[in-house]
Design a protein around this motif. Structure first.
Motif, mmCIF file in Angstrom:
data_model
loop_
_atom_site.group_PDB
_atom_site.id
_atom_site.type_symbol
_atom_site.label_atom_id
_atom_site.label_comp_id
_atom_site.label_asym_id
_atom_site.label_seq_id
_atom_site.Cartn_x
_atom_site.Cartn_y
_atom_site.Cartn_z
ATOM 1 N N GLU A 48 -71.847 -33.609 -4.799
ATOM 2 C CA GLU A 48 -70.764 -32.657 -5.056
ATOM 3 C C GLU A 48 -69.876 -32.483 -3.821
ATOM 4 O O GLU A 48 -68.645 -32.467 -3.940
ATOM 5 N N ARG A 49 -70.489 -32.342 -2.661
ATOM 6 C CA ARG A 49 -69.710 -32.233 -1.411
ATOM 7 C C ARG A 49 -68.887 -33.496 -1.183
ATOM 8 O O ARG A 49 -67.724 -33.431 -0.775
ATOM 9 N N TRP A 50 -69.476 -34.658 -1.444
ATOM 10 C CA TRP A 50 -68.799 -35.936 -1.290
ATOM 11 C C TRP A 50 -67.588 -36.018 -2.216
ATOM 12 O O TRP A 50 -66.484 -36.351 -1.795
ATOM 13 N N LYS A 51 -67.771 -35.683 -3.479
ATOM 14 C CA LYS A 51 -66.691 -35.760 -4.459
ATOM 15 C C LYS A 51 -65.577 -34.766 -4.159
ATOM 16 O O LYS A 51 -64.414 -35.028 -4.468
ATOM 17 N N ALA A 52 -65.916 -33.642 -3.556
ATOM 18 C CA ALA A 52 -64.914 -32.615 -3.247
ATOM 19 C C ALA A 52 -63.986 -33.051 -2.122
ATOM 20 O O ALA A 52 -62.787 -32.748 -2.148
ATOM 21 N N ASP A 53 -64.512 -33.764 -1.118
ATOM 22 C CA ASP A 53 -63.696 -34.190 0.026
ATOM 23 C C ASP A 53 -64.415 -35.326 0.745
ATOM 24 O O ASP A 53 -65.214 -35.098 1.658
ATOM 25 N N ARG A 55 -63.463 -37.679 2.864
ATOM 26 C CA ARG A 55 -63.252 -37.851 4.311
ATOM 27 C C ARG A 55 -64.020 -36.796 5.102
ATOM 28 O O ARG A 55 -64.647 -37.112 6.120
ATOM 29 N N ALA A 56 -63.973 -35.571 4.676
ATOM 30 C CA ALA A 56 -64.697 -34.513 5.398
ATOM 31 C C ALA A 56 -66.193 -34.794 5.383
ATOM 32 O O ALA A 56 -66.871 -34.599 6.400
ATOM 33 N N TYR A 57 -66.703 -35.262 4.268
ATOM 34 C CA TYR A 57 -68.130 -35.571 4.184
ATOM 35 C C TYR A 57 -68.481 -36.711 5.138
ATOM 36 O O TYR A 57 -69.472 -36.650 5.865
ATOM 37 N N GLU A 66 -64.358 -47.803 11.428
ATOM 38 C CA GLU A 66 -64.277 -48.978 10.568
ATOM 39 C C GLU A 66 -65.220 -48.840 9.363
ATOM 40 O O GLU A 66 -64.849 -49.176 8.236
ATOM 41 N N GLN A 67 -66.410 -48.326 9.588
ATOM 42 C CA GLN A 67 -67.338 -48.092 8.479
ATOM 43 C C GLN A 67 -66.778 -47.047 7.529
ATOM 44 O O GLN A 67 -66.829 -47.215 6.304
ATOM 45 N N LYS A 68 -66.233 -45.960 8.081
ATOM 46 C CA LYS A 68 -65.676 -44.908 7.229
ATOM 47 C C LYS A 68 -64.526 -45.441 6.382
ATOM 48 O O LYS A 68 -64.438 -45.144 5.188
ATOM 49 N N GLN A 69 -63.649 -46.247 6.979
ATOM 50 C CA GLN A 69 -62.521 -46.801 6.230
ATOM 51 C C GLN A 69 -63.016 -47.746 5.127
ATOM 52 O O GLN A 69 -62.470 -47.751 4.021
ATOM 53 N N ALA A 70 -64.044 -48.517 5.417
ATOM 54 C CA ALA A 70 -64.593 -49.423 4.405
ATOM 55 C C ALA A 70 -65.224 -48.641 3.255
ATOM 56 O O ALA A 70 -65.109 -49.039 2.092
ATOM 57 N N VAL A 71 -65.872 -47.519 3.569
ATOM 58 C CA VAL A 71 -66.429 -46.670 2.508
ATOM 59 C C VAL A 71 -65.299 -46.129 1.645
ATOM 60 O O VAL A 71 -65.347 -46.218 0.417
ATOM 61 N N LEU A 72 -64.278 -45.577 2.273
ATOM 62 C CA LEU A 72 -63.167 -44.992 1.518
ATOM 63 C C LEU A 72 -62.470 -46.034 0.648
ATOM 64 O O LEU A 72 -62.022 -45.725 -0.456
ATOM 65 N N ALA A 73 -62.397 -47.276 1.142
ATOM 66 C CA ALA A 73 -61.763 -48.368 0.394
ATOM 67 C C ALA A 73 -62.711 -48.990 -0.632
ATOM 68 O O ALA A 73 -62.282 -49.832 -1.428
#
Length: 136
Positions: A48-53, A55-57, A66-73
């Protein structure tokens, strides 16, 4: 060659397999926080926290940008390169409502139907390019 050099040469051979990312100790170290993030999605409150935001999670985890950008993409192949373990990453695509088959078909460059048919027929042929470095 000494024993340490031999093991590094041996492990380097794994990077020469076309289309394959072997989950080595080096990748495990690089992807530790990435994989812990993915496993956190097993808990409903974290999903639920992940789905709400998203990037913040992600910013709550000690992952590289680079890992965060790959997750978001949702770049699963890149996530594997960056130390992700496919079985841990399954928590991410499950949270997105994708089956394992749907997610991995996107990684192959095939449609879902093409990928499923290939797997039902026994997987990819062992014939063809066997070495990136040697082009054979």
């Amino acid at each position: 060659m000494n024993r340490v050099t031999d093991i590094h040469a041996y492990l380097a051979e794994f990077d020469d397999i076309p289309g394959t990312r072997v989950f080595t100790a080096k990748r495990a170290r690089a992807g530790y926080h990435l994989n812990q993030f993915a496993m956190s999605l097993m808990k409903p409150e974290n999903r639920e926290r992940w789905k709400a935001d998203e990037r913040a999670y992600l910013d709550g985890w000690a992952m590289t940008e680079e890992q965060k950008q790959a997750v978001l993409a949702r770049d699963y192949n890149r996530l594997l390169d960056l130390g992700g373990n496919i079985y841990f990453l399954a928590k991410l695509f499950s949270t997105d409502g994708l089956s394992f088959l749907q997610a991995v078909s996107t990684m192959s460059g095939m449609s879902l139907d093409e990928y499923a048919a290939m797997m039902i027929a026994g997987g990819r042929s062992a014939e063809g390019q066997r070495s990136i470095r040697e082009g054979r």
